[in-house]
Design a protein around this motif. Structure first.
Motif, PDB file in Angstrom:
ATOM      1  N   GLU A 278      -8.971   6.957  17.767  1.00  0.00           N
ATOM      2  CA  GLU A 278      -9.826   5.869  17.207  1.00  0.00           C
ATOM      3  C   GLU A 278     -10.911   6.499  16.314  1.00  0.00           C
ATOM      4  O   GLU A 278     -11.541   6.011  15.540  1.00  0.00           O
ATOM      5  N   ARG A 279     -11.391   7.676  16.587  1.00  0.00           N
ATOM      6  CA  ARG A 279     -12.435   8.383  15.851  1.00  0.00           C
ATOM      7  C   ARG A 279     -11.990   9.238  14.578  1.00  0.00           C
ATOM      8  O   ARG A 279     -12.772   9.680  14.051  1.00  0.00           O
ATOM      9  N   SER A 280     -10.593   9.037  14.161  1.00  0.00           N
ATOM     10  CA  SER A 280      -9.944   9.772  13.154  1.00  0.00           C
ATOM     11  C   SER A 280     -10.595   8.936  11.858  1.00  0.00           C
ATOM     12  O   SER A 280     -10.879   7.560  11.833  1.00  0.00           O
ATOM     13  N   GLU A 281     -10.576   9.702  10.612  1.00  0.00           N
ATOM     14  CA  GLU A 281     -10.961   9.220   9.515  1.00  0.00           C
ATOM     15  C   GLU A 281      -9.873   9.673   8.530  1.00  0.00           C
ATOM     16  O   GLU A 281      -9.699  10.581   8.675  1.00  0.00           O
ATOM     17  N   PHE A 282      -9.935   8.770   7.574  1.00  0.00           N
ATOM     18  CA  PHE A 282      -8.798   9.129   6.164  1.00  0.00           C
ATOM     19  C   PHE A 282      -9.662   8.937   5.151  1.00  0.00           C
ATOM     20  O   PHE A 282     -10.167   7.793   4.903  1.00  0.00           O
TER      21      PHE A 282
ATOM     22  N   ALA B 157      -8.888   2.336  12.397  1.00  0.00           N
ATOM     23  CA  ALA B 157      -8.367   1.080  12.238  1.00  0.00           C
ATOM     24  C   ALA B 157      -8.012   0.676  11.030  1.00  0.00           C
ATOM     25  O   ALA B 157      -6.780  -0.173  10.685  1.00  0.00           O
ATOM     26  N   ILE B 158      -8.936   0.769   9.876  1.00  0.00           N
ATOM     27  CA  ILE B 158      -8.598   0.431   8.719  1.00  0.00           C
ATOM     28  C   ILE B 158      -7.507   1.177   8.100  1.00  0.00           C
ATOM     29  O   ILE B 158      -6.675   0.654   7.390  1.00  0.00           O
ATOM     30  N   ALA B 159      -7.317   2.408   8.470  1.00  0.00           N
ATOM     31  CA  ALA B 159      -6.236   3.161   7.764  1.00  0.00           C
ATOM     32  C   ALA B 159      -4.769   2.780   8.496  1.00  0.00           C
ATOM     33  O   ALA B 159      -3.816   2.463   7.516  1.00  0.00           O
TER      34      ALA B 159
ATOM     35  N   ARG C 121      -0.005   4.145  14.529  1.00  0.00           N
ATOM     36  CA  ARG C 121      -0.621   3.410  15.570  1.00  0.00           C
ATOM     37  C   ARG C 121      -1.842   4.156  15.946  1.00  0.00           C
ATOM     38  O   ARG C 121      -2.127   5.359  15.696  1.00  0.00           O
ATOM     39  N   VAL C 122      -2.896   3.766  16.415  1.00  0.00           N
ATOM     40  CA  VAL C 122      -4.269   4.058  16.784  1.00  0.00           C
ATOM     41  C   VAL C 122      -4.379   3.867  18.168  1.00  0.00           C
ATOM     42  O   VAL C 122      -4.268   2.985  18.634  1.00  0.00           O
TER      43      VAL C 122
END
Length: 264
Positions: free
Chosen positions: A124-128, A167-169, A177-178
């Motif tokens: 959940e803390r990931s960013e793209f 989530a947006i990614a 999946r997140v």
């Protein structure tokens, strides 16, 4: 062949696990790491009974992208054009499925690396995203349009250079999946167990056929063209200004200029 300086490599129960291991640099992709990554992928594919490759990053990031922290040696535009990166092709062409286990930022070249994998799971803390667009450099391999659910999603990320949360990614199609941070390993392991129930030849054939769909859409062709374009954009005024600020005032000053200044 058994040890690496910039990544960790282990094999256990039919799974080759590769961990990018430059945590102090947020796993920035420098030439030695990329060379070792390709070698590790080839090694896994050549190892008997290995069914799946799992790729992750050590520390608090999957990867911050290509290493821009230091000045490069003098290289002509011709040299840049001819020196195409091949690590994404290694993932695409590997007979084994490659799963990205993303925990933390996967941005710029790190975003390409994560979404080029056959499957991508993220915490959940990931960013793209592609913040390097802020100094005028499109991704040097055009992966994004081939995995997003809509070209509008690709336009949104590339025009703005912004990053989006996991989530947006996922809504955009970049992530399968997140999951919460403490569930990532179990989620990936469950997917690996499911893949193992399918014969390895069937998985290899399915990957090759699916790759063929991407190729008919121009995946490899646009990848090559985008490498050429990327080499040329490194000579743009914005890219030159970024490098000047970095070399004179330091990387943080260059990053501040990159993200905070309007540009013509």
């Amino acid at each position: 062949m058994g040890t690496y300086d910039n990544l960790e490599y282990t094999v256990d129960e039919g799974v080759a696990r590769i961990a990018l291991d430059r945590p102090d640099a947020l796993n920035a992709l420098n030439p030695p790491l990329l060379s070792e990554l390709e070698a590790a992928i080839d090694r896994a594919a050549a190892t008997e009974n290995v069914r799946v490759i799992v790729l992750r990053g050590n520390g608090r990031a999957f990867s911050s992208g290509y290493d821009i922290s230091q000045a490069e040696g003098e290289r002509s535009t011709d040299d840049r054009i001819l020196d195409q990166r091949t690590h994404l092709e290694a993932i695409f062409s590997a007979r084994l499925p490659v799963i990205a286990a993303v925990d933390g930022p996967a941005v710029a070249g790190g975003c390409n690396l994560a979404i080029c994998c056959d499957l991508t799971f993220a915490t959940e803390r990931s960013e793209f995203g592609y913040p390097d667009m802020h100094f005028g450099e499109p991704p040097p391999k055009f992966v994004l349009p081939f995995v997003t659910d809509s070209l509008k999603d690709a336009r949104e990320l590339l025009y703005s250079g912004k990053t989006v949360d996991a989530a947006i990614a996922s809504e955009m199609g970049l992530v399968n999946r997140v999951v919460p941070e403490d569930e990532l390993e179990a989620t990936v392991d469950a997917e690996v167990d499911a893949i193992k129930k399918t014969p390895s030849t069937a998985v290899a054939i399915a990957k090759d056929l699916l790759n063929g769909v991407q190729e008919t859409q121009g995946f490899r062709r646009y990848g090559r063209i985008d490498e050429y374009v990327g080499a040329l954009t490194m000579e743009s005024s914005a890219a030159e200004q970024f490098r000047e600020i970095r070399d004179e005032e330091g990387l943080q000053a260059a990053l501040d200029w990159m993200h905070e200044s309007d540009k013509p």
